[in-house]
Design an enzyme around this catalytic site. Structure first.
Site, PDB file in Angstrom:
ATOM      1  N   GLU A 130      18.075   0.152  -8.723  1.00 56.30           N
ATOM      2  CA  GLU A 130      17.503  -0.946  -9.509  1.00 56.30           C
ATOM      3  C   GLU A 130      16.907  -0.411 -10.793  1.00 56.30           C
ATOM      4  O   GLU A 130      16.160   0.564 -10.785  1.00 56.30           O
ATOM      5  CB  GLU A 130      16.336  -1.619  -8.767  1.00 56.30           C
ATOM      6  CG  GLU A 130      16.669  -2.410  -7.558  1.00 56.30           C
ATOM      7  CD  GLU A 130      15.406  -3.046  -6.951  1.00 56.30           C
ATOM      8  OE1 GLU A 130      14.402  -3.225  -7.674  1.00 56.30           O
ATOM      9  OE2 GLU A 130      15.426  -3.326  -5.753  1.00 56.30           O
ATOM     10  N   TRP A 183       6.420  -8.051 -13.594  1.00 58.84           N
ATOM     11  CA  TRP A 183       5.132  -7.741 -12.972  1.00 58.84           C
ATOM     12  C   TRP A 183       4.180  -7.032 -13.937  1.00 58.84           C
ATOM     13  O   TRP A 183       3.038  -6.777 -13.605  1.00 58.84           O
ATOM     14  CB  TRP A 183       5.323  -6.919 -11.698  1.00 58.84           C
ATOM     15  CG  TRP A 183       6.393  -5.883 -11.778  1.00 58.84           C
ATOM     16  CD1 TRP A 183       7.688  -6.014 -11.344  1.00 58.84           C
ATOM     17  CD2 TRP A 183       6.289  -4.564 -12.327  1.00 58.84           C
ATOM     18  NE1 TRP A 183       8.388  -4.862 -11.586  1.00 58.84           N
ATOM     19  CE2 TRP A 183       7.562  -3.959 -12.193  1.00 58.84           C
ATOM     20  CE3 TRP A 183       5.257  -3.832 -12.929  1.00 58.84           C
ATOM     21  CZ2 TRP A 183       7.824  -2.660 -12.627  1.00 58.84           C
ATOM     22  CZ3 TRP A 183       5.516  -2.549 -13.368  1.00 58.84           C
ATOM     23  CH2 TRP A 183       6.783  -1.969 -13.222  1.00 58.84           C
ATOM     24  N   ASN A 225      13.605  -2.613   1.965  1.00 55.61           N
ATOM     25  CA  ASN A 225      13.445  -2.544   0.510  1.00 55.61           C
ATOM     26  C   ASN A 225      12.138  -1.858   0.167  1.00 55.61           C
ATOM     27  O   ASN A 225      11.076  -2.274   0.639  1.00 55.61           O
ATOM     28  CB  ASN A 225      13.439  -3.949  -0.103  1.00 55.61           C
ATOM     29  CG  ASN A 225      13.609  -3.915  -1.607  1.00 55.61           C
ATOM     30  OD1 ASN A 225      14.628  -3.444  -2.099  1.00 55.61           O
ATOM     31  ND2 ASN A 225      12.618  -4.386  -2.336  1.00 55.61           N
ATOM     32  N   GLU A 226      12.229  -0.805  -0.613  1.00 54.41           N
ATOM     33  CA  GLU A 226      11.025  -0.142  -1.146  1.00 54.41           C
ATOM     34  C   GLU A 226       9.932  -0.014  -0.086  1.00 54.41           C
ATOM     35  O   GLU A 226       8.836  -0.552  -0.229  1.00 54.41           O
ATOM     36  CB  GLU A 226      10.512  -0.886  -2.373  1.00 54.41           C
ATOM     37  CG  GLU A 226      11.480  -0.839  -3.533  1.00 54.41           C
ATOM     38  CD  GLU A 226      10.924  -1.410  -4.824  1.00 54.41           C
ATOM     39  OE1 GLU A 226       9.964  -2.211  -4.761  1.00 54.41           O
ATOM     40  OE2 GLU A 226      11.431  -1.047  -5.894  1.00 54.41           O
ATOM     41  N   CYS A 284      -0.834  -0.854   6.938  1.00 51.26           N
ATOM     42  CA  CYS A 284      -1.561  -1.771   7.808  1.00 51.26           C
ATOM     43  C   CYS A 284      -2.583  -0.959   8.595  1.00 51.26           C
ATOM     44  O   CYS A 284      -2.367   0.236   8.848  1.00 51.26           O
ATOM     45  CB  CYS A 284      -0.562  -2.455   8.743  1.00 51.26           C
ATOM     46  SG  CYS A 284      -1.338  -3.542   9.960  1.00 51.26           S
TER      47      CYS A 284
END
Ligand code: GLA
Ligand code: ZN
Length: 623
Positions: A305, A313, A152-153, A158
């Site tokens: 979506e 948000w 997802n997205e 990292c």
């Protein structure tokens, strides 16, 4: 290879994310009943269901998903089945802290939210593939399955030791030798020269400014690393049934993943888009990201979506006014989508997104929002019957160059203007054409552009010899190019061109830029000290530090025309200039003289007219 057509099967898709794991089983039957009432024909299941599917490492619980897929199938509703790998369960991070992503400061993000994974950590990769493999083995031939939705997205970053190790491998493949890396990164500056590969790290928190080429390479690497996660899962599901198309959901223009590279690995492209209903530029921004999606995939795409109402948000989550979700849905169809899905089907009662909009809101089916959902379902069913719409292409005579390389580099720290945004430049050039109802594609700078009458390059910061050669022959062959400011500045290693800008394109535009002149004052954020070298001066600065100096140039080159715009002009000035470029290039609107706020797009045999303004205008076909 399968495509979106294998998922639509002749009907525009309608539906949204469905999270049955958040609800007791007695709600599932009601869900299917109400989905049928609304005309939903596709539910995206399992996006965040890893903990429900694998409650303990290696112990899978598919019973609930069997039931849900069975109910959906019995209700005639297809399924986009997601691999749940965007949100590992706590057991993974607890047992293997190395799977939790680390910031450049060395601090690990904890589990307790989502997207908390390091794409390089072997235990994450193993666990993600294992759950994907188990899902695929069980459901790849399920009759409800229409498509796979991988992760997802994607976009998590990292900076841990595993990532540094993978980064070094990526750098070795790119540069071969450490000498070549030192040369590309310009490590002669500030005594940064690396003497062994082990010294090379991910960009970490440093005392002062880091190395820009390291930063650039880490962005490239980050996109490639996540793509590797995607393709590993894609290959795992494909192996079980190659006939089911595979996608992952992009966000609107999003720098961390290179859409061109990623789209090549998908059977079709899909978009998550959340324009702010309170933003007067929302319709413009929506049109633009939808055109980007069509262009990335080169064909029909899926609106994966959007919110039927508010996006929780936002600091202020304004709902969509009545009719707005329908309008933006039609905009997606007009611009090449073959389906309209939402986040989400039923509003979450708990958790961080309990205030987010849904097709079935907390108020239940007796609500404005659910009635609008039903109406949209009916509209999509009707439009599925219209000849020449589903699967049809959208024709465009104009291309806007979209380049992740230029985007990343132009926005690196310590460029001349910290507020010079790549997407802002794209939007400024796209906007006047959108207002004039001229349809644009987006294109890679290295693409074959010969089918376009006009090419806009609002900020082609990085110009490689191959891109320069392509643009030169495009213009020489009769094309029109409009090149914007801060272009042709550096090569792929962020090595600045010597001798003037736009570097390899100076002769094509007939202009030589000596200095970039960003400004903090009102008026314009950017000017350039430039001299014509064969081009005619079209506009000069009025007032300000560069008063009277030439800013906009037009150059006849071969059989074509190259414009150079060495400034960020006022919107009216840019609109005028682009109108002239369009007229000279023979580019025409879909329909002329429409009232302001009315968007016209031709898709296949259908012309869409979308009234973003008052809803109070009347347009009659010409007699
Ligand atoms: C993203 C995610 C969804 C959801 C929405 C909320 O698009 O993919 O799961 O969180 O945001 O707007
Ligand atoms: Zn990592």
């Amino acid at each position: 290879m399968p495509g979106l057509g294998d998922a639509t099967r002749g009907r525009l898709l309608f539906g949204g994310d469905y999270s049955p794991e958040q609800w007791p089983p007695d709600v599932w039957e009601e869900d299917v009943r109400l989905m049928r009432e609304a005309g939903v024909n596709l539910a995206t299941v399992g996006v965040f269901a890893w903990a429900a599917l694998e409650p303990e490492p290696g112990r899978f619980d598919f019973g609930w998903l069997d039931t849900v897929l069975g109910l959906l199938h019995d209700g005639g509703i297809g399924v986009a089945l997601a691999t749940p790998t965007a949100s590992p369960p706590p057991w993974l991070g607890h047992r293997h802290p190395e799977t939790l992503p680390q910031g450049p400061d060395g601090v690990r993000r904890h589990y307790g939210s989502r997207n908390h994974y390091c794409a390089s950590a072997p235990p994450y990769r193993r666990a993600a593939l294992a759950v994907t493999e188990a899902l695929a083995a069980r459901y790849a031939h399920h009759p409800a399955l229409r498509l796979w939705h991988i992760g997802n997205e994607y976009g998590t970053t990292c900076h841990c030791g595993h990532c540094a190790e993978r980064f070094r491998g990526w750098l070795r493949a790119r540069y071969g030798t450490l000498d070549a890396l030192n040369a590309a990164w310009g490590t002669a500056v500030w005594s940064q020269r690396y003497s062994t590969w082990d010294e090379v790290t991910a960009p970490l928190t440093v005392q002062y400014i880091g190395n820009p080429t390291q930063d650039l390479d880490y962005q490239r690497f980050g996109s490639d690393l996540l793509l590797e996660c995607y393709t590993a899962e894609r290959d795992a599901v494909r192996a079980h049934n190659p006939a089911v198309p595979v996608t992952t959901n992009f966000m609107d223009l999003y720098r961390p993943v290179d859409g061109w590279r990623w789209a090549e690995e998908e059977d079709f492209v899909s978009l998550d888009t959340y324009p702010d209903p309170g933003d007067p530029g929302a319709a413009l921004r929506g049109a633009m990201s939808k055109d980007v999606m069509r262009s990335l995939g080169g064909g029909p795409w899926l609106l994966m979506e959007q919110s039927p109402g508010a996006a929780s948000w936002r600091p202020v989550s304004t709902p969509k006014r009545p009719g707005l979700n329908r309008l933006w849905s039609l905009q997606a169809l007009a611009r090449g989508a073959d389906g309209v899905l939402h986040f989400q089907w039923r509003a979450s009662r708990q958790g961080p997104e309990r205030a987010h909009g849904a097709l079935l809101p907390h108020a239940g089916p007796d609500s404005r929002v659910f009635r609008e959902a039903c109406a949209l379902g009916r509209t999509l069913a009707e439009l599925s019957e219209v000849d020449g719409l589903l699967g049809a292409p959208v024709a465009a005579d104009v291309a806007v160059l979209l380049d992740w390389e230029s985007w990343r580099a132009a926005e690196l720290p310590h460029q001349p203007h910290a507020g010079f945004g790549y997407v802002d430049r794209l939007t400024e050039y796209y906007e006047p054409l959108w207002r004039a109802n001229i349809t644009c594609d987006f294109a890679r700078p290295a693409a074959d552009l010969s089918r376009y009458k006009l090419v806009l390059a609002p900020n082609l910061y990085q110009v490689t010899p191959a891109v320069a050669a392509g643009l030169r022959s495009y213009v020489a062959g009769g094309g029109t190019l409009v090149l914007g400011p801060f272009s042709g500045v550096a090569d792929q290693d962020e090595r600045v061109h010597i001798g003037g800008w736009p570097g390899l394109l100076m002769d094509v535009v007939g202009v030589r830029v000596e200095e970039h002149w960003p400004q903090a004052s009102p008026g314009t954020i950017w000017q350039e000290w430039a001299e014509p070298r064969g081009a005619a001066v079209v506009e000069s600065a009025q007032g300000g530090p560069l008063d009277g100096r030439p800013m906009v140039f037009r150059h006849e080159y071969g059989a074509g025309i190259a414009w150079y715009v060495g400034t960020v002009p006022a919107p009216d000035a840019l609109a005028g200039l682009l109108a002239r470029a369009c007229a000279e290039a023979g580019v025409r609107p879909v329909l002329p003289d429409l009232p302001p706020g009315v968007e016209a797009v031709r898709r296949g045999g259908v012309v869409f007219l979308l009234d973003h303004d008052s809803g109070a205008c009347e347009i009659r076909p010409a007699a």
